[in-house]
Design a protein around this motif. Structure first.
Motif, PDB file in Angstrom:
ATOM      1  N   ALA A 102      -6.361 -53.599 -46.783  1.00 53.19           N
ATOM      2  CA  ALA A 102      -6.530 -53.611 -45.395  1.00 53.19           C
ATOM      3  C   ALA A 102      -8.004 -53.982 -44.878  1.00 53.19           C
ATOM      4  O   ALA A 102      -8.123 -54.821 -44.231  1.00 53.19           O
ATOM      5  CB  ALA A 102      -6.446 -52.303 -44.588  1.00 53.19           C
ATOM      6  N   LEU A 103      -9.112 -53.609 -45.504  1.00 54.35           N
ATOM      7  CA  LEU A 103     -10.305 -54.031 -45.255  1.00 54.35           C
ATOM      8  C   LEU A 103     -10.762 -55.681 -45.621  1.00 54.35           C
ATOM      9  O   LEU A 103     -11.251 -56.258 -44.744  1.00 54.35           O
ATOM     10  CB  LEU A 103     -11.585 -53.103 -45.873  1.00 54.35           C
ATOM     11  CG  LEU A 103     -11.799 -51.955 -45.234  1.00 54.35           C
ATOM     12  CD1 LEU A 103     -12.940 -51.237 -46.001  1.00 54.35           C
ATOM     13  CD2 LEU A 103     -12.534 -52.307 -43.971  1.00 54.35           C
ATOM     14  N   ALA A 201     -18.519 -60.155 -44.140  1.00 50.90           N
ATOM     15  CA  ALA A 201     -19.158 -59.174 -45.047  1.00 50.90           C
ATOM     16  C   ALA A 201     -19.859 -57.964 -44.233  1.00 50.90           C
ATOM     17  O   ALA A 201     -19.688 -56.914 -44.624  1.00 50.90           O
ATOM     18  CB  ALA A 201     -20.071 -59.739 -46.240  1.00 50.90           C
ATOM     19  N   GLY A 202     -20.786 -58.539 -43.603  1.00 55.66           N
ATOM     20  CA  GLY A 202     -21.632 -57.570 -42.714  1.00 55.66           C
ATOM     21  C   GLY A 202     -20.744 -56.578 -41.829  1.00 55.66           C
ATOM     22  O   GLY A 202     -20.854 -55.354 -41.698  1.00 55.66           O
ATOM     23  N   ALA A 208     -16.428 -50.223 -42.957  1.00 55.82           N
ATOM     24  CA  ALA A 208     -16.229 -49.297 -44.131  1.00 55.82           C
ATOM     25  C   ALA A 208     -17.173 -48.186 -44.114  1.00 55.82           C
ATOM     26  O   ALA A 208     -16.830 -46.938 -44.353  1.00 55.82           O
ATOM     27  CB  ALA A 208     -16.458 -50.079 -45.303  1.00 55.82           C
ATOM     28  N   GLU A 209     -18.434 -48.259 -43.667  1.00 53.13           N
ATOM     29  CA  GLU A 209     -19.255 -47.070 -43.683  1.00 53.13           C
ATOM     30  C   GLU A 209     -19.892 -46.634 -42.464  1.00 53.13           C
ATOM     31  O   GLU A 209     -20.393 -45.515 -42.501  1.00 53.13           O
ATOM     32  CB  GLU A 209     -20.573 -47.699 -44.397  1.00 53.13           C
ATOM     33  CG  GLU A 209     -20.237 -48.061 -46.014  1.00 53.13           C
ATOM     34  CD  GLU A 209     -21.495 -48.910 -46.587  1.00 53.13           C
ATOM     35  OE1 GLU A 209     -22.690 -48.976 -46.021  1.00 53.13           O
ATOM     36  OE2 GLU A 209     -21.170 -49.545 -47.729  1.00 53.13           O
ATOM     37  N   GLY A 210     -19.498 -47.208 -41.199  1.00 57.08           N
ATOM     38  CA  GLY A 210     -19.978 -46.755 -40.064  1.00 57.08           C
ATOM     39  C   GLY A 210     -21.401 -46.994 -39.921  1.00 57.08           C
ATOM     40  O   GLY A 210     -21.979 -47.653 -40.424  1.00 57.08           O
TER      41      GLY A 210
END
Length: 214
Positions: A102-103, A201-202, A208-210
């Motif tokens: 998904a990501l 990617a950023g 992903a990390e918030g």
């Protein structure tokens, strides 16, 4: 899938209303030339300063031939917005394949959009101008994209990769982020910019990390 299919069908229907569907391959090529010339003309001059005569000159066709395909400059503009919406969809879709997480799908779709926007920077001016020239086209453009993103988010939840409850709100927030990183790192690029893959990617890392320290 239903929402996305319905939205895509609405875009196609909107374009077909404004463009008189060619019956021959030659006619389809001519229509394509008109749309491409219109993208250049509207992108450079804006809707109000652009003219049908200039567009037909860019397309290498007679002024009278324009009305074989469109009734007015307004109709051409609406068809162009629908055409650009479809190109955004296909550029993102072409970057996806079976087996992606998904990501990874979100990263690949954004990178593909940024590459498309880098080659067609006029899309930002044209879509922004649509808010005033034809608000319905403007809204349809963003609602269609948001519906596709919401569908992907729900699929990610169903696959157990995203948390529950994701939908329209998160889709619009994600779309807004994608649009504005494109504006900053593609349209306003000054030669010291990140590549589409690095930008994607950023953004993916942010998803992903918030923001909170862990």
């Amino acid at each position: 899938m239903g929402n996305t299919r319905e939205a895509a069908a609405a875009v196609a229907e909107e374009a077909s209303v404004d463009a008189k569907t060619p019956r021959t391959e030659r006619g389809r090529r001519t229509l394509r030339k008109l749309l491409d010339a219109a993208a250049e003309e509207f992108g450079e001059k804006g809707f109000h300063e652009a003219s049908v005569s200039s567009i037909t000159r860019r397309a290498g066709m007679a002024l009278g031939s324009f009305y074989t395909y469109f009734d007015s400059k307004d109709a051409l503009f609406r068809a162009l917005v629908a055409d650009m919406s479809e190109k955004v969809r296909t550029s993102a879709r072409s970057a996806l394949h079976e087996g992606m997480g998904a990501l990874e799908i979100e990263r690949a779709a954004l990178a593909a959009f940024l590459r498309f926007a880098a080659e067609h920077k006029e899309i930002y001016r044209i879509i922004d101008e649509a808010e005033f020239v034809d608000p319905a086209s403007y809204r349809q453009h963003y609602e269609t994209i948001a519906a596709r993103i919401a569908e992907r988010l729900r699929s990610g939840t169903a696959a157990g990769e995203f948390r529950d409850g994701l939908g329209e709100l998160e889709a619009w927030a994600l779309m807004g982020m994608n649009v504005f990183v494109g504006l900053r790192y593609v349209v306003w690029a000054d030669g010291k910019e990140l590549s589409p893959d690095a930008v994607a990617a950023g953004v993916n890392r942010l998803l992903a990390e918030g923001l909170l320290r862990r």
